[in-house]
Enzyme design. Sequence first.
Site, mmCIF file in Angstrom:
data_model
loop_
_atom_site.group_PDB
_atom_site.id
_atom_site.type_symbol
_atom_site.label_atom_id
_atom_site.label_comp_id
_atom_site.label_asym_id
_atom_site.label_seq_id
_atom_site.Cartn_x
_atom_site.Cartn_y
_atom_site.Cartn_z
ATOM 1 C CB CYS A 212 3.736 5.330 5.177
ATOM 2 S SG CYS A 212 3.408 5.281 3.412
ATOM 3 C CB CYS B 273 -2.014 3.925 -1.765
ATOM 4 S SG CYS B 273 -0.423 3.249 -1.526
ATOM 5 C CD GLU C 246 -4.588 9.279 2.393
ATOM 6 O OE1 GLU C 246 -4.114 8.146 2.623
ATOM 7 O OE2 GLU C 246 -5.521 9.468 1.614
ATOM 8 C CB CYS D 129 0.210 10.030 -8.119
ATOM 9 S SG CYS D 129 1.541 9.035 -8.834
ATOM 10 C CB CYS E 186 -0.664 2.393 -10.713
ATOM 11 S SG CYS E 186 1.098 2.719 -10.917
ATOM 12 C CB CYS F 243 -2.695 3.312 -7.214
ATOM 13 S SG CYS F 243 -2.055 4.409 -5.948
HETATM 14 N N1 SAH Z 1 4.646 5.946 -6.416
HETATM 15 C C1 SAH Z 1 5.450 5.067 -5.634
HETATM 16 C C2 SAH Z 1 5.170 5.087 -4.151
HETATM 17 C C3 SAH Z 1 3.760 5.133 -3.666
HETATM 18 S S1 SAH Z 1 2.718 3.726 -3.634
HETATM 19 C C4 SAH Z 1 5.389 3.670 -6.174
HETATM 20 O O1 SAH Z 1 4.662 3.435 -7.111
HETATM 21 O O2 SAH Z 1 6.119 2.822 -5.694
HETATM 22 C C5 SAH Z 1 3.302 2.580 -2.467
HETATM 23 C C6 SAH Z 1 3.017 1.138 -2.884
HETATM 24 O O3 SAH Z 1 1.623 0.786 -2.726
HETATM 25 C C7 SAH Z 1 3.335 0.877 -4.331
HETATM 26 O O4 SAH Z 1 3.989 -0.354 -4.447
HETATM 27 C C8 SAH Z 1 1.979 0.835 -4.965
HETATM 28 O O5 SAH Z 1 2.008 0.183 -6.195
HETATM 29 C C9 SAH Z 1 1.185 0.129 -3.898
HETATM 30 N N2 SAH Z 1 -0.278 0.236 -4.033
HETATM 31 C C10 SAH Z 1 -1.017 1.212 -4.586
HETATM 32 N N3 SAH Z 1 -2.322 0.938 -4.540
HETATM 33 C C11 SAH Z 1 -2.420 -0.252 -3.939
HETATM 34 C C12 SAH Z 1 -3.531 -1.094 -3.607
HETATM 35 N N4 SAH Z 1 -4.772 -0.758 -3.888
HETATM 36 N N5 SAH Z 1 -3.250 -2.255 -2.970
HETATM 37 C C13 SAH Z 1 -1.980 -2.619 -2.679
HETATM 38 N N6 SAH Z 1 -0.908 -1.867 -2.975
HETATM 39 C C14 SAH Z 1 -1.123 -0.708 -3.605
#
Ligand code: SAH
Length: 345
Positions: free
Chosen positions: A103, A331, A90, A110, A114, A117
Amino acid sequence: MNHLKSMTIPEIGEVLKELGQPAFRAKQVFSWLHKGVRSFEEMTNLPKSLRDTLESGYPICAPEVVRKQTSKKDGTIKYLWKLSDGNCVETVLMRYHYGNTVCISTEVGCRMGCAFCASTLGGLVRPLEPFEMIDQVLFTQVDSGLPVSHIVLMGIGEPLDNMENVLRFLELVNSPEGMNISMRHISLSTCGLVPKIDELGDKKLQISLAISLHGPNNEIRNRIMPVNKAYPIEQLIPACRRYYEKTSRRIHFEYAMIQGVNDTPEHAKQLLSLLKGLPSHVNMIPLNHVEESPYKPSTKSAVAAFQKILEDGGVTATVRRTLGSDIDASCGQLRRKYTRQTEND
Ligand code: SAH
């Protein structure tokens, strides 16, 4: 595979030298590729014979638009691209007053795990090649007709888990003969891979570094971000300080506000003391709800109270506007939906 679009001008020069071509042709080829041509035939200032030779020896890949969604609220556009091997990633185009920002994804899937995510639910499929990151910027511009001035590496994937390709992407996208996007207009976000943060700092690039913190202590971070078990806060924050010392760039901390997990006044105070003396900016993100996850966004009043404590303590904190909330623009949500649908077909 020999993808010329992943190569620098000197590297393309080497390829052309082998073909008996003069050095100046490398710049021409590079410029065409970074304008988004789909064949060598379009490179009209190259001799026909060279175009034919390149056409038979080198592929020019371009992603295909599988889904395109435009937000009625704010004009955000989300693309789901199909790559040449059938995998999907995406890209989101956001329209800010200072310019259009894309973005981009850095990996297919990944492996960071987390808990909140959507990108990590199916694990890591593979890292993206440099040209596949270039293509996301390029073809978003080509398709939308909108010029891109800013890039954030905050899509699917962990950029520092694909360091070599990401560094090469940065060099290519910054090239004056290519898209010429300033390093100062690029942000890279990481969940906190400490040795890679040090490595990146040593490059002294002028990009912004964003750290996905999401918790002010190890107990909370361990619960929602498995990477914290390998690189706990007492290693992460000193790495941020070292990064600042090397680059003089203020660190951005992303903090997704999750109801009942990390959003109390006490957590805000802990965050303040953690960031003491480190030039930083906290970006509070209202959590986007992911179907498979039990986490919910914090209430507006909890967000406001949290922000006030940070501001009163001298740390600038902004609440990120949610763009594209009507189009699954966060994301990995669109890819996830698409993968699930095709699995069920
Ligand atoms: N892997 C990297 C970059 C990708 S995610 C990282 O972890 O920073 C980009 C941002 O979106 C990160 O801060 C991630 O933690 C956040 N993110 C992921 N899922 C999310 C969600 N459901 N709501 C809000 N932010 C989210």
